[in-house]
Design a protein around this motif. Structure first.
Motif, PDB file in Angstrom:
ATOM      1  N   MET A   1      64.968  10.952  41.392  1.00 42.84           N
ATOM      2  CA  MET A   1      63.698  10.612  42.042  1.00 42.84           C
ATOM      3  C   MET A   1      62.734  11.784  41.875  1.00 42.84           C
ATOM      4  SD  MET A   1      63.080   9.138  45.892  1.00 42.84           S
ATOM      5  CE  MET A   1      63.083  10.706  46.740  1.00 42.84           C
ATOM      6  N   SER A   2      62.086  11.879  40.674  1.00 45.35           N
ATOM      7  CA  SER A   2      61.208  13.022  40.417  1.00 45.35           C
ATOM      8  C   SER A   2      59.900  12.626  39.756  1.00 45.35           C
ATOM      9  CB  SER A   2      61.945  14.032  39.521  1.00 45.35           C
ATOM     10  OG  SER A   2      62.309  13.425  38.299  1.00 45.35           O
ATOM     11  N   ASP A   3      59.617  11.318  39.666  1.00 46.63           N
ATOM     12  CA  ASP A   3      58.397  10.890  39.009  1.00 46.63           C
ATOM     13  C   ASP A   3      57.457  10.193  39.984  1.00 46.63           C
ATOM     14  OD1 ASP A   3      59.775   8.589  39.461  1.00 46.63           O
ATOM     15  OD2 ASP A   3      59.789   7.881  37.386  1.00 46.63           O
ATOM     16  N   ILE A   4      56.272   9.818  39.474  1.00 48.89           N
ATOM     17  CA  ILE A   4      55.253   9.151  40.293  1.00 48.89           C
ATOM     18  C   ILE A   4      55.029   7.749  39.735  1.00 48.89           C
ATOM     19  CG2 ILE A   4      52.840   9.196  41.048  1.00 48.89           C
ATOM     20  CD1 ILE A   4      52.916  12.244  40.731  1.00 48.89           C
ATOM     21  N   LEU A   5      55.095   6.747  40.597  1.00 47.26           N
ATOM     22  CA  LEU A   5      54.843   5.361  40.196  1.00 47.26           C
ATOM     23  C   LEU A   5      53.413   5.000  40.573  1.00 47.26           C
ATOM     24  CD1 LEU A   5      55.755   2.602  39.139  1.00 47.26           C
ATOM     25  CD2 LEU A   5      56.616   2.092  41.435  1.00 47.26           C
ATOM     26  N   ILE A   6      52.646   4.539  39.581  1.00 46.14           N
ATOM     27  CA  ILE A   6      51.238   4.173  39.781  1.00 46.14           C
ATOM     28  C   ILE A   6      51.123   2.655  39.682  1.00 46.14           C
ATOM     29  CG2 ILE A   6      48.866   4.471  38.949  1.00 46.14           C
ATOM     30  CD1 ILE A   6      50.027   7.056  37.512  1.00 46.14           C
ATOM     31  N   VAL A   7      50.635   2.021  40.747  1.00 48.81           N
ATOM     32  CA  VAL A   7      50.534   0.562  40.797  1.00 48.81           C
ATOM     33  C   VAL A   7      49.064   0.181  40.966  1.00 48.81           C
ATOM     34  CG1 VAL A   7      51.303  -1.544  41.936  1.00 48.81           C
ATOM     35  CG2 VAL A   7      52.817   0.459  41.884  1.00 48.81           C
ATOM     36  N   ASP A   8      48.496  -0.446  39.931  1.00 51.02           N
ATOM     37  CA  ASP A   8      47.093  -0.878  39.982  1.00 51.02           C
ATOM     38  C   ASP A   8      46.934  -2.036  39.009  1.00 51.02           C
ATOM     39  OD1 ASP A   8      44.142  -1.004  39.533  1.00 51.02           O
ATOM     40  OD2 ASP A   8      44.168   0.788  40.802  1.00 51.02           O
ATOM     41  N   ASP A   9      46.194  -3.088  39.434  1.00 50.76           N
ATOM     42  CA  ASP A   9      46.037  -4.253  38.560  1.00 50.76           C
ATOM     43  C   ASP A   9      45.055  -3.993  37.424  1.00 50.76           C
ATOM     44  OD1 ASP A   9      43.736  -4.166  40.019  1.00 50.76           O
ATOM     45  OD2 ASP A   9      43.899  -6.187  40.855  1.00 50.76           O
ATOM     46  N   GLU A  10      44.289  -2.908  37.484  1.00 51.90           N
ATOM     47  CA  GLU A  10      43.369  -2.555  36.402  1.00 51.90           C
ATOM     48  C   GLU A  10      44.064  -1.569  35.468  1.00 51.90           C
ATOM     49  OE1 GLU A  10      39.169  -1.890  37.454  1.00 51.90           O
ATOM     50  OE2 GLU A  10      39.809  -2.192  39.540  1.00 51.90           O
ATOM     51  N   ARG A  11      44.305  -2.026  34.234  1.00 50.69           N
ATOM     52  CA  ARG A  11      45.057  -1.210  33.278  1.00 50.69           C
ATOM     53  C   ARG A  11      44.393   0.131  33.020  1.00 50.69           C
ATOM     54  NH1 ARG A  11      46.769  -3.205  27.157  1.00 50.69           N
ATOM     55  NH2 ARG A  11      47.690  -1.210  26.477  1.00 50.69           N
ATOM     56  N   ASP A  12      43.061   0.113  32.875  1.00 48.32           N
ATOM     57  CA  ASP A  12      42.355   1.361  32.582  1.00 48.32           C
ATOM     58  C   ASP A  12      42.553   2.390  33.693  1.00 48.32           C
ATOM     59  OD1 ASP A  12      41.483   0.211  30.268  1.00 48.32           O
ATOM     60  OD2 ASP A  12      39.453  -0.266  30.997  1.00 48.32           O
ATOM     61  N   ILE A  13      42.522   1.887  34.946  1.00 53.90           N
ATOM     62  CA  ILE A  13      42.652   2.800  36.085  1.00 53.90           C
ATOM     63  C   ILE A  13      44.044   3.422  36.123  1.00 53.90           C
ATOM     64  CG2 ILE A  13      42.693   2.971  38.601  1.00 53.90           C
ATOM     65  CD1 ILE A  13      39.907   2.730  37.518  1.00 53.90           C
ATOM     66  N   ARG A  14      45.099   2.594  36.011  1.00 56.51           N
ATOM     67  CA  ARG A  14      46.458   3.148  36.123  1.00 56.51           C
ATOM     68  C   ARG A  14      46.784   4.076  34.958  1.00 56.51           C
ATOM     69  NH1 ARG A  14      47.533  -2.496  35.183  1.00 56.51           N
ATOM     70  NH2 ARG A  14      48.610  -2.889  33.192  1.00 56.51           N
ATOM     71  N   GLU A  15      46.258   3.731  33.745  1.00 60.76           N
ATOM     72  CA  GLU A  15      46.517   4.606  32.603  1.00 60.76           C
ATOM     73  C   GLU A  15      45.739   5.908  32.727  1.00 60.76           C
ATOM     74  OE1 GLU A  15      45.764   2.401  29.044  1.00 60.76           O
ATOM     75  OE2 GLU A  15      47.671   1.298  29.152  1.00 60.76           O
ATOM     76  N   LEU A  16      44.518   5.841  33.268  1.00 68.40           N
ATOM     77  CA  LEU A  16      43.731   7.056  33.478  1.00 68.40           C
ATOM     78  C   LEU A  16      44.438   7.995  34.454  1.00 68.40           C
ATOM     79  CD1 LEU A  16      41.169   8.802  33.252  1.00 68.40           C
ATOM     80  CD2 LEU A  16      40.159   7.391  35.085  1.00 68.40           C
ATOM     81  N   ILE A  17      44.883   7.440  35.578  1.00 69.28           N
ATOM     82  CA  ILE A  17      45.592   8.270  36.564  1.00 69.28           C
ATOM     83  C   ILE A  17      46.860   8.840  35.947  1.00 69.28           C
ATOM     84  CG2 ILE A  17      46.792   8.263  38.788  1.00 69.28           C
ATOM     85  CD1 ILE A  17      44.873   6.073  39.710  1.00 69.28           C
ATOM     86  N   GLY A  18      47.575   7.991  35.162  1.00 72.14           N
ATOM     87  CA  GLY A  18      48.798   8.453  34.517  1.00 72.14           C
ATOM     88  C   GLY A  18      48.543   9.601  33.558  1.00 72.14           C
ATOM     89  N   ASP A  19      47.476   9.484  32.742  1.00 74.13           N
ATOM     90  CA  ASP A  19      47.158  10.545  31.784  1.00 74.13           C
ATOM     91  C   ASP A  19      46.799  11.842  32.506  1.00 74.13           C
ATOM     92  OD1 ASP A  19      47.602   8.823  29.703  1.00 74.13           O
ATOM     93  OD2 ASP A  19      45.475   8.307  29.413  1.00 74.13           O
ATOM     94  N   ILE A  20      46.018  11.728  33.586  1.00 75.99           N
ATOM     95  CA  ILE A  20      45.615  12.927  34.335  1.00 75.99           C
ATOM     96  C   ILE A  20      46.844  13.619  34.912  1.00 75.99           C
ATOM     97  CG2 ILE A  20      44.407  13.724  36.401  1.00 75.99           C
ATOM     98  CD1 ILE A  20      42.355  11.473  35.876  1.00 75.99           C
ATOM     99  N   LEU A  21      47.747  12.846  35.515  1.00 74.58           N
ATOM    100  CA  LEU A  21      48.928  13.431  36.154  1.00 74.58           C
ATOM    101  C   LEU A  21      49.885  14.023  35.126  1.00 74.58           C
ATOM    102  CD1 LEU A  21      49.690  10.860  38.996  1.00 74.58           C
ATOM    103  CD2 LEU A  21      48.464  13.025  39.126  1.00 74.58           C
ATOM    104  N   GLU A  22      50.012  13.361  33.956  1.00 73.62           N
ATOM    105  CA  GLU A  22      50.882  13.919  32.932  1.00 73.62           C
ATOM    106  C   GLU A  22      50.315  15.217  32.376  1.00 73.62           C
ATOM    107  OE1 GLU A  22      51.810  10.917  30.076  1.00 73.62           O
ATOM    108  OE2 GLU A  22      53.120   9.810  31.453  1.00 73.62           O
ATOM    109  N   ASP A  23      48.986  15.310  32.311  1.00 75.97           N
ATOM    110  CA  ASP A  23      48.358  16.573  31.898  1.00 75.97           C
ATOM    111  C   ASP A  23      48.673  17.693  32.884  1.00 75.97           C
ATOM    112  OD1 ASP A  23      47.277  15.439  29.658  1.00 75.97           O
ATOM    113  OD2 ASP A  23      45.292  15.071  30.554  1.00 75.97           O
ATOM    114  N   GLU A  24      48.872  17.304  34.135  1.00 74.31           N
ATOM    115  CA  GLU A  24      49.189  18.287  35.177  1.00 74.31           C
ATOM    116  C   GLU A  24      50.691  18.572  35.272  1.00 74.31           C
ATOM    117  OE1 GLU A  24      47.002  19.995  37.126  1.00 74.31           O
ATOM    118  OE2 GLU A  24      45.414  19.086  35.884  1.00 74.31           O
ATOM    119  N   GLY A  25      51.484  17.927  34.399  1.00 70.94           N
ATOM    120  CA  GLY A  25      52.918  18.210  34.367  1.00 70.94           C
ATOM    121  C   GLY A  25      53.789  17.232  35.133  1.00 70.94           C
ATOM    122  N   PHE A  26      53.202  16.139  35.657  1.00 70.04           N
ATOM    123  CA  PHE A  26      53.998  15.147  36.385  1.00 70.04           C
ATOM    124  C   PHE A  26      54.514  14.065  35.439  1.00 70.04           C
ATOM    125  CE2 PHE A  26      50.903  16.666  39.626  1.00 70.04           C
ATOM    126  CZ  PHE A  26      51.805  17.163  40.560  1.00 70.04           C
ATOM    127  N   ALA A  27      55.689  13.541  35.710  1.00 68.20           N
ATOM    128  CA  ALA A  27      56.200  12.363  35.006  1.00 68.20           C
ATOM    129  C   ALA A  27      55.711  11.124  35.738  1.00 68.20           C
ATOM    130  CB  ALA A  27      57.723  12.383  34.964  1.00 68.20           C
TER     131      ALA A  27
END
Length: 471
Positions: A1-27
Motif C-alpha cells: 500500500m504505497s501508491d495513490i489512486l486517482i478517481v475522476d470521470d474526466e480522463r484529462d483531469i485524472r491523467e493530469l493529476i497522475g502526471d504531476i504526482l509522478e513528477d513528484e515521485g509518487f506512484a
C-alpha cells in the motif's frame, strides 16, 4: 500500500493529476468510474485516494465510495475534489471521513500540499499498525513447566479457528500475552489487535470509544471496533464493562454491525473476540452485574491461565527473559541469577504473578550497583520474612510455642511443601535438591500427611490431614 489512486470521470483531469504526482515521485493508479475504483481498491488498498464527487455513468458517486472505503479501509486518507464545490458538499465529505476537500479548478501547489500531508498521515497510520504487529510478534510465551505446556497446548488448538475465547486467571498471570499469542499464530496475524481496557474507561465514555462517533464539527471518529476490523478485539477484564454497553456488544456479536454514536449509518465489522477476566462471571451474573447471554456468547472456548505459583519451575526462565528485555529496552546490565537467588524467588509468594516478577527483576537491575550475578541478598527484604537483619532465622509465634518434635515436623512439612511446589510436583527433582533418596522422600511425605495432586497440568503438594493428626 504505497501508491495513490486517482478517481475522476474526466480522463484529462485524472491523467493530469497522475502526471504531476509522478513528477513528484509518487506512484499512481487511475480509475474513471466507481466500478474501476472499487476493483482497484479491493485488489490492493492504496496509500491515498483522490476522489471526484461527481462520477458520470457510475453506480456510486464519490460520497458513496467514500462511505464504503471508510467502512472497509478506515486508515486510507481520502482527498475529495469537485468542480461543483460548496460548503454543504465539503461538510458532507468531511463528515463521512474525508481528509480534505479541494475545489476545481485547483491550484497545483495547494493540491501538492494537501497530498503530502495526507501521505504523511497514511505513513504514520501504517507505522502504527506495524508497531502493533511487532508488539504482537514480541509477545512470546515463555515457560517449560507442565502447567505452561498444558496452557500452550490449549492455545495452539484455538489459533486457527475464529472461535471466541474467554481467558480466566488472576491479575498479572499473562492473559493478554496469551491473547496476543492466539492472534499472532492465527490467520488474522497481519490484521490489527486492539485492546479494550474495560476497567480503565469511564462508563459514559465507553460507547464512544468502542463504536466511534459522528459530529458536524469533527466528522467521523472511528471507534476501537472499527479500528479492529479484520483482526482481533480483546476485551481486557470484561467483567468491568458497563451493563448498558454489554447489551450493545451482545448485539454487535449477533449482527456484526453497529451504529456510531451520533450517526445513522450501519458499520459492518469482521472481528474475532477474545475476552479475559480475573473474576467469577457466574457470581457476577448472579449479582446482576453481567449479562448471562453475553457470557455465553463470549465463553465459547474457556481457557484458564495458571498463576505464577502454579508454574514456579518457570521463574528462572521468565526472570532471564525479563533481564534480556530490560537490557534491550533500557540498557540495563545483563546479569545472571545465582542458585540461591533462584531458590528464594521460587519459594516467594507472588500475588501479582508474572507482572510482579517482571517488576521485581527491573527493580533489582535498576537499584543494583554491579554487573555480576544477582545474589539472594539483593532481592527485596520483604521476600525473606524468616530472617532478621543479621541473617538469623526468626521463628513464627506458632512454631516457637511447639515442643521440639512437633516444631521439627511442622518445619519439615512446610519446607517440603515449598520445595515440591517449587519444582512443579516433580518428586525426583525435589529429592535431588533436598538430598534424599526418592523412596525416602515418599516415606517422609506420607508420614507428614503430604500428598501431591494434579492441577492445571502440573502437580501440587498439600497437607492431606489436619496438623494435629500428623504431628
Amino acid at each position: 500500500m504505497s501508491d495513490i489512486l486517482i478517481v475522476d470521470d474526466e480522463r484529462d483531469i485524472r491523467e493530469l493529476i497522475g502526471d504531476i504526482l509522478e513528477d513528484e515521485g509518487f506512484a499512481t493508479r487511475l480509475a474513471g468510474n466507481s466500478q474501476e475504483a472499487m476493483n482497484e481498491i479491493n485488489a490492493e488498498p492504496p496509500a491515498l485516494l483522490i476522489l471526484d464527487i461527481w462520477l458520470k455513468d457510475s453506480k456510486m458517486d464519490g460520497i458513496d465510495i467514500l462511505k464504503t472505503v471508510k467502512r472497509d479501509n478506515p486508515d486510507i486518507p481520502v482527498v475529495i475534489i469537485s468542480g461543483h464545490g460548496n460548503i454543504e458538499i465539503a461538510v458532507a465529505a468531511i463528515k463521512q471521513g474525508a481528509y480534505d476537500f479541494i475545489e476545481k479548478p485547483f491550484n497545483i501547489d495547494q493540491l501538492l500540499v494537501v497530498i503530502r500531508r495526507a501521505m504523511e498521515t497514511s505513513i504514520l497510520r501504517r507505522e502504527n499498525v506495524q508497531l502493533k504487529r511487532g508488539e504482537v510478534k514480541s509477545a512470546e510465551m515463555i515457560g517449560e513447566s507442565a502447567a505452561f505446556r498444558a496452557l500452550l497446548g490449549q492455545l495452539e488448538k484455538v489459533t486457527k479457528s475464529n472461535g471466541r475465547v474467554m481467558l480466566t486467571g488472576p491479575a498479572g498471570a499473562g492473559k493478554e500475552v496469551a491473547a496476543r499469542y492466539i492472534h499472532a499464530q492465527s490467520n488474522r496475524a497481519k490484521a490489527p489487535f486492539v485492546t479494550v481496557n474495560c476497567a480503565g474507561v469511564e462508563p459514559e465514555m465507553m460507547e464512544a470509544m468502542l463504536f466511534g462517533r459522528e459530529t458536524a464539527k469533527r466528522g467521523i471518529e472511528p471507534g476501537l471496533l472499527e479500528q479492529a476490523h479484520g483482526g482481533v478485539v480483546y476485551f481486557d477484564e470484561v467483567a468491568d464493562m458497563p451493563t448498558g454497553t454489554q447489551s450493545k456488544i451482545l448485539r454487535v456479536l449477533v449482527d456484526q454491525q453497529f451504529t456510531r454514536v451520533g450517526g445513522n449509518d450501519k458499520v459492518r465489522v469482521d472481528l474475532r473476540v477474545i475476552s479475559s477476566t480475573n473474576r467469577d462471571l457466574q457470581d457476577e451474573i448472579a449479582a446482576g452485574r453481567f449479562r448471562e447471554e453475553l457470557y455465553h456468547r463470549l465463553n465459547v472456548v474457556p481457557i484458564a491461565v495458571p498463576s505464577l505459583a502454579e508454574r514456579r519451575e518457570d521463574i528462572p526462565v521468565l526472570a532471564g527473559h525479563f533481564i534480556e528485555q530490560c537490557n534491550q529496552a533500557q540498557g540495563l546490565p545483563v546479569r545472571e541469577l545465582t542458585e540461591e537467588a533462584v531458590a528464594l524467588m521460587q519459594t516467594m509468594t507472588w500475588p501479582g504473578n508474572v507482572r510482579q516478577l517482571k517488576n521485581l527483576v527491573e527493580r533489582v537491575l535498576i537499584l543494583g550497583d554491579g554487573t555480576g550475578p544477582i545474589e539472594a541478598r539483593e532481592l527485596p527484604q520483604e521476600t525473606a520474612p524468616g530472617e532478621d537483619a543479621e541473617g538469623r532465622v526468626v521463628l513464627s509465634g506458632t512454631l516457637a510455642t511447639l515442643p521440639l518434635r512437633e516444631a521439627r515436623e511442622a518445619f519439615e512439612r512446610e519446607y517440603l511443601l515449598t520445595q515440591i511446589n517449587r519444582f512443579g510436583g516433580n518428586i525426583s527433582r525435589t529429592a535431588s535438591f533436598v538430598g534424599m533418596e526418592r523412596s525416602a522422600l515418599h516415606r517422609k511425605l506420607k508420614s507428614l500427611g503430604v500428598v501431591t495432586s494434579a492441577k492445571s497440568g502440573a502437580r501440587v503438594a498439600r497437607v492431606d490431614a489436619p496438623i494435629s493428626e500428623v504431628s
